[in-house]
Design an enzyme around this catalytic site. Structure first.
Site, PDB file in Angstrom:
ATOM      1  N   GLY A  12      71.578   9.605 109.581  1.00  9.75           N
ATOM      2  CA  GLY A  12      71.170  10.868 108.971  1.00  9.75           C
ATOM      3  C   GLY A  12      70.542  10.644 107.607  1.00  9.75           C
ATOM      4  O   GLY A  12      70.504   9.511 107.101  1.00  9.75           O
ATOM      5  N   ASP A  13      70.010  11.711 107.035  1.00  8.33           N
ATOM      6  CA  ASP A  13      69.381  11.680 105.706  1.00  8.33           C
ATOM      7  C   ASP A  13      68.178  10.744 105.648  1.00  8.33           C
ATOM      8  O   ASP A  13      67.886  10.171 104.597  1.00  8.33           O
ATOM      9  CB  ASP A  13      70.399  11.273 104.618  1.00  8.33           C
ATOM     10  CG  ASP A  13      71.650  12.115 104.680  1.00  8.33           C
ATOM     11  OD1 ASP A  13      71.505  13.337 104.851  1.00  8.33           O
ATOM     12  OD2 ASP A  13      72.755  11.557 104.586  1.00  8.33           O
ATOM     13  N   LYS A  16      64.014  13.629 107.618  1.00  9.51           N
ATOM     14  CA  LYS A  16      63.411  14.320 108.768  1.00  9.51           C
ATOM     15  C   LYS A  16      62.666  15.575 108.342  1.00  9.51           C
ATOM     16  O   LYS A  16      61.623  15.904 108.890  1.00  9.51           O
ATOM     17  CB  LYS A  16      64.492  14.676 109.795  1.00  9.51           C
ATOM     18  CG  LYS A  16      65.097  13.457 110.462  1.00  9.51           C
ATOM     19  CD  LYS A  16      66.228  13.825 111.389  1.00  9.51           C
ATOM     20  CE  LYS A  16      67.443  14.327 110.659  1.00  9.51           C
ATOM     21  NZ  LYS A  16      68.134  13.325 109.834  1.00  9.51           N
ATOM     22  N   ASN A  38      75.837  21.500 108.571  1.00  9.81           N
ATOM     23  CA  ASN A  38      76.223  20.172 108.052  1.00  9.81           C
ATOM     24  C   ASN A  38      74.979  19.390 107.637  1.00  9.81           C
ATOM     25  O   ASN A  38      75.069  18.417 106.912  1.00  9.81           O
ATOM     26  CB  ASN A  38      77.025  19.367 109.100  1.00  9.81           C
ATOM     27  CG  ASN A  38      76.366  19.319 110.471  1.00  9.81           C
ATOM     28  OD1 ASN A  38      75.430  20.057 110.743  1.00  9.81           O
ATOM     29  ND2 ASN A  38      76.859  18.460 111.327  1.00  9.81           N
ATOM     30  N   HIS A  41      68.145  19.648 104.612  1.00 10.95           N
ATOM     31  CA  HIS A  41      66.757  19.224 104.530  1.00 10.95           C
ATOM     32  C   HIS A  41      66.212  19.606 103.168  1.00 10.95           C
ATOM     33  O   HIS A  41      66.299  20.763 102.773  1.00 10.95           O
ATOM     34  CB  HIS A  41      65.908  19.938 105.583  1.00 10.95           C
ATOM     35  CG  HIS A  41      66.162  19.458 106.967  1.00 10.95           C
ATOM     36  ND1 HIS A  41      65.683  20.102 108.070  1.00 10.95           N
ATOM     37  CD2 HIS A  41      66.819  18.382 107.416  1.00 10.95           C
ATOM     38  CE1 HIS A  41      66.049  19.438 109.149  1.00 10.95           C
ATOM     39  NE2 HIS A  41      66.744  18.397 108.774  1.00 10.95           N
ATOM     40  N   THR A 128      81.736  17.109 106.816  1.00  6.28           N
ATOM     41  CA  THR A 128      81.161  17.989 105.794  1.00  6.28           C
ATOM     42  C   THR A 128      82.004  19.258 105.602  1.00  6.28           C
ATOM     43  O   THR A 128      81.674  20.094 104.777  1.00  6.28           O
ATOM     44  CB  THR A 128      79.720  18.397 106.171  1.00  6.28           C
ATOM     45  OG1 THR A 128      79.771  19.061 107.421  1.00  6.28           O
ATOM     46  CG2 THR A 128      78.809  17.184 106.269  1.00  6.28           C
ATOM     47  N   ARG A 142      85.397  26.227 126.226  1.00  7.85           N
ATOM     48  CA  ARG A 142      84.962  27.533 126.753  1.00  7.85           C
ATOM     49  C   ARG A 142      85.711  28.724 126.151  1.00  7.85           C
ATOM     50  O   ARG A 142      85.948  29.721 126.809  1.00  7.85           O
ATOM     51  CB  ARG A 142      85.020  27.548 128.291  1.00  7.85           C
ATOM     52  CG  ARG A 142      83.964  26.636 128.879  1.00  7.85           C
ATOM     53  CD  ARG A 142      84.285  26.171 130.242  1.00  7.85           C
ATOM     54  NE  ARG A 142      85.459  25.314 130.236  1.00  7.85           N
ATOM     55  CZ  ARG A 142      86.009  24.803 131.317  1.00  7.85           C
ATOM     56  NH1 ARG A 142      85.506  25.071 132.495  1.00  7.85           N
ATOM     57  NH2 ARG A 142      87.063  24.025 131.222  1.00  7.85           N
ATOM     58  N   THR A 238      79.217  12.795 114.290  1.00  3.95           N
ATOM     59  CA  THR A 238      79.287  14.242 114.267  1.00  3.95           C
ATOM     60  C   THR A 238      79.628  14.718 115.684  1.00  3.95           C
ATOM     61  O   THR A 238      79.756  13.896 116.595  1.00  3.95           O
ATOM     62  CB  THR A 238      77.966  14.848 113.728  1.00  3.95           C
ATOM     63  OG1 THR A 238      78.166  16.248 113.491  1.00  3.95           O
ATOM     64  CG2 THR A 238      76.795  14.633 114.676  1.00  3.95           C
ATOM     65  N   GLY A 301      76.950  16.934  98.204  1.00  2.71           N
ATOM     66  CA  GLY A 301      76.771  16.273  96.905  1.00  2.71           C
ATOM     67  C   GLY A 301      77.454  14.913  96.839  1.00  2.71           C
ATOM     68  O   GLY A 301      77.487  14.282  95.791  1.00  2.71           O
ATOM     69  N   ARG A 304      76.011   8.691  98.597  1.00  9.59           N
ATOM     70  CA  ARG A 304      75.807   8.000  99.872  1.00  9.59           C
ATOM     71  C   ARG A 304      76.027   6.497  99.701  1.00  9.59           C
ATOM     72  O   ARG A 304      75.673   5.938  98.665  1.00  9.59           O
ATOM     73  CB  ARG A 304      74.385   8.237 100.373  1.00  9.59           C
ATOM     74  CG  ARG A 304      74.127   9.693 100.699  1.00  9.59           C
ATOM     75  CD  ARG A 304      72.692   9.925 101.158  1.00  9.59           C
ATOM     76  NE  ARG A 304      72.452  11.338 101.383  1.00  9.59           N
ATOM     77  CZ  ARG A 304      71.314  11.960 101.099  1.00  9.59           C
ATOM     78  NH1 ARG A 304      70.298  11.306 100.605  1.00  9.59           N
ATOM     79  NH2 ARG A 304      71.192  13.248 101.338  1.00  9.59           N
TER      80      ARG A 304
HETATM   81  P1  IMP Z   1      80.499  16.739 110.539  1.00  8.37           P
HETATM   82  O1  IMP Z   1      79.134  16.728 111.134  1.00  8.37           O
HETATM   83  O2  IMP Z   1      80.640  17.696 109.394  1.00  8.37           O
HETATM   84  O3  IMP Z   1      81.561  16.914 111.580  1.00  8.37           O
HETATM   85  O4  IMP Z   1      80.769  15.280 109.893  1.00  8.37           O
HETATM   86  C1  IMP Z   1      80.923  14.111 110.701  1.00  8.37           C
HETATM   87  C2  IMP Z   1      80.235  12.922 110.071  1.00  8.37           C
HETATM   88  O5  IMP Z   1      78.832  13.104 110.101  1.00  8.37           O
HETATM   89  C3  IMP Z   1      80.585  12.686 108.591  1.00  8.37           C
HETATM   90  O6  IMP Z   1      80.588  11.287 108.339  1.00  8.37           O
HETATM   91  C4  IMP Z   1      79.421  13.334 107.847  1.00  8.37           C
HETATM   92  O7  IMP Z   1      79.232  12.783 106.562  1.00  8.37           O
HETATM   93  C5  IMP Z   1      78.283  12.999 108.779  1.00  8.37           C
HETATM   94  N1  IMP Z   1      77.167  13.945 108.681  1.00  8.37           N
HETATM   95  C6  IMP Z   1      77.102  15.191 109.172  1.00  8.37           C
HETATM   96  N2  IMP Z   1      75.914  15.743 108.910  1.00  8.37           N
HETATM   97  C7  IMP Z   1      75.199  14.824 108.249  1.00  8.37           C
HETATM   98  C8  IMP Z   1      73.869  14.802 107.734  1.00  8.37           C
HETATM   99  O8  IMP Z   1      73.088  15.741 107.849  1.00  8.37           O
HETATM  100  N3  IMP Z   1      73.509  13.657 107.097  1.00  8.37           N
HETATM  101  C9  IMP Z   1      74.341  12.586 106.988  1.00  8.37           C
HETATM  102  N4  IMP Z   1      75.572  12.550 107.454  1.00  8.37           N
HETATM  103  C10 IMP Z   1      76.004  13.666 108.086  1.00  8.37           C
END
Ligand code: IMP
Length: 424
Positions: A12-13, A16, A38, A41, A128, A142, A238, A301, A304
């Protein structure tokens, strides 16, 4: 007209939103296909910085219809706040259509995630805390509520009562928290319903009709391949399916509609939250990547974790998503490092792995095998064509392309639109 998919290839990050924004001129629909708020952008355009969590980044363009497809989980309160924020910036938020089949994040999802993460202690996933996992859990079980339920109060109430009965038992008996009150939830959600009614529709038909009418559709993923529920570093993932295949399932169109799958990759790697990360650099160079790249989460915040480009996970992402091209972001961050490192393979238990190791234990123990490449000192932020990049930066990109086996289409050297250089 065919559709294209934009997909994150790392954790992620990757940028995109920037890639989507770059392609948006040619698009008529931008469709968000999974995740929820979560994601974050950041878009910089015409001097404005915009942070979006749920609304697709195509909203900046008056010719684009932004779509939130079935596979997204929507927190209606957040959606309305984001729409209000856009309106306050003078951006029309009304060109948005949300699928009636999209599941909603409910107040008990937020509450439950808070307590379960705390309960996991040192094994916490570092989510998140936006209720994403619990909402997808209820979808699979369901007992979820969908956007369309907002418009029939009787059904909404019935479904809420079923879910809340069990949630309140867990909250009170297991975690010693106060129960949530159905009436208050109904009042809030019925208020959201009044405002959201004009924006909820059949998005699968909308996209299908758009494709038949010859318009261009961009399917925009959130998070990244390594956070995929099936293919990522489970359980540190996630709860949705970012890989390209899911774009079709969520949007409700068939695989023959797709012609491009664009893999967005940072020129290095970052990860937020817990879980294995073979090329993580715990030393001063890792810190420097974080400082130069301003690597703090858009949503939470959080700082990373940073490390070097990993060709093993990129080859894996190329395979899983069927990538047709790469969009490399943040190349400018690598200026001034002397040498830059690229992980070409892993070593684990005396073996060399050029592909993803077949199980989690090996991946946890994987040591990166690095190749060192000559660095460059020039500031790349002012470069406006691929040919004008320093020779060492071009060599670095050539090496990435060779190692991954997918051509690079665009390289970005800064957050602005004019800083995306196409490779001819
Ligand atoms: P969740 O998506 O909030 O359930 O988090 C699960 C994992 O995915 C955690 O390690 C989050 O930091 C990571 N995560 C969720 N969304 C993002 C994103 O948009 N960018 C980077 N990491 C993410």
């Amino acid at each position: 007209m065919p559709a294209s998919i934009v997909i994150g290839t790392q954790w992620g990050d990757e940028g995109k939103g920037k890639a989507t924004d770059y392609l948006a001129d040619r698009m008529h629909f931008v469709v968000r296909y999974q995740g929820g708020n979560n994601a974050g952008h950041t878009i910089v355009a015409e001097g404005q910085t915009l942070k979006l969590q749920l609304v697709p980044s195509g909203i900046l363009y008056t010719h684009i219809t932004s779509v939130i497809a079935d596979g997204v989980v929507v927190d209606p309160r957040v959606l309305l706040e984001e729409m209000d924020g856009l309106a306050a910036l003078g951006i029309d938020p009304t060109r948005l259509v949300v699928s009636g089949n999209a599941h909603m994040i409910m107040p008990y999802h937020l509450e439950l995630e808070k307590v379960t993460e705390r309960f996991l202690g040192k094994n916490a996933l570092g989510t998140t805390k936006r209720g994403i996992g619990p909402a997808y859990g209820d979808k699979a079980a369901r007992i979820g509520l969908r956007m369309q339920d907002l418009f029939d109060e009787k059904i909404f109430r019935e479904k809420l009562d079923i879910a809340l009965k069990e949630k309140n038992l867990v909250l009170t008996k297991v975690y010693g928290r106060l129960p949530l009150t159905a009436n208050l939830i109904v009042d809030d959600y019925m208020r959201y319903a009044d405002r959201l009614r004009p924006y909820v529709g059949d998005t699968s038909k909308l996209i299908h009709d758009g494709l038949r009418a010859g318009t261009n559709v961009l399917l925009e993923g959130a998070q990244g391949t390594m956070l995929d529920l099936d293919h990522g570093t489970y359980p540190f993932v996630t709860s949705s399916t970012p890989v390209a295949g899911y774009a079709l399932a969520s949007a409700g169109i068939g695989p023959r509609e797709i012609d491009r799958v664009i893999g967005i990759t940072k020129a290095y790697v970052t990860r937020v939250g817990a879980g294995p990360f073979p090329t993580e650099d715990h030393g001063p160079e890792g810190d420097r990547l974080g400082e130069r790249g301003r690597e703090f989460g858009t949503v939470t915040g959080r700082k990373r974790r940073c490390g070097w480009f990993d060709a093993v996970i990129l080859r894996y992402a190329a395979r899983l998503n069927g990538l047709s091209e790469l969009f490399v972001t943040k190349l400018d961050v690598l200026s001034g490092f002397g040498t830059v490192r690229v992980c070409t393979a892993y070593r684990a238990d005396g073996e060399i792995f050029e592909d993803m190791p077949p199980n989690q234990s090996l991946f946890h123990r994987a040591e990166p095998a690095y190749e060192e490449l000559e660095g460059w000192d020039e500031d790349l932020g002012q470069v406006r064509s691929f040919e004008a990049l320093p020779a060492a930066a071009r060599k670095y990109l050539d090496r990435l392309q060779d190692l991954v086996g997918v051509p690079i289409g665009v390289v970005s050297v800064g957050p602005g639109r004019e800083q995306s250089l196409s490779v001819s």
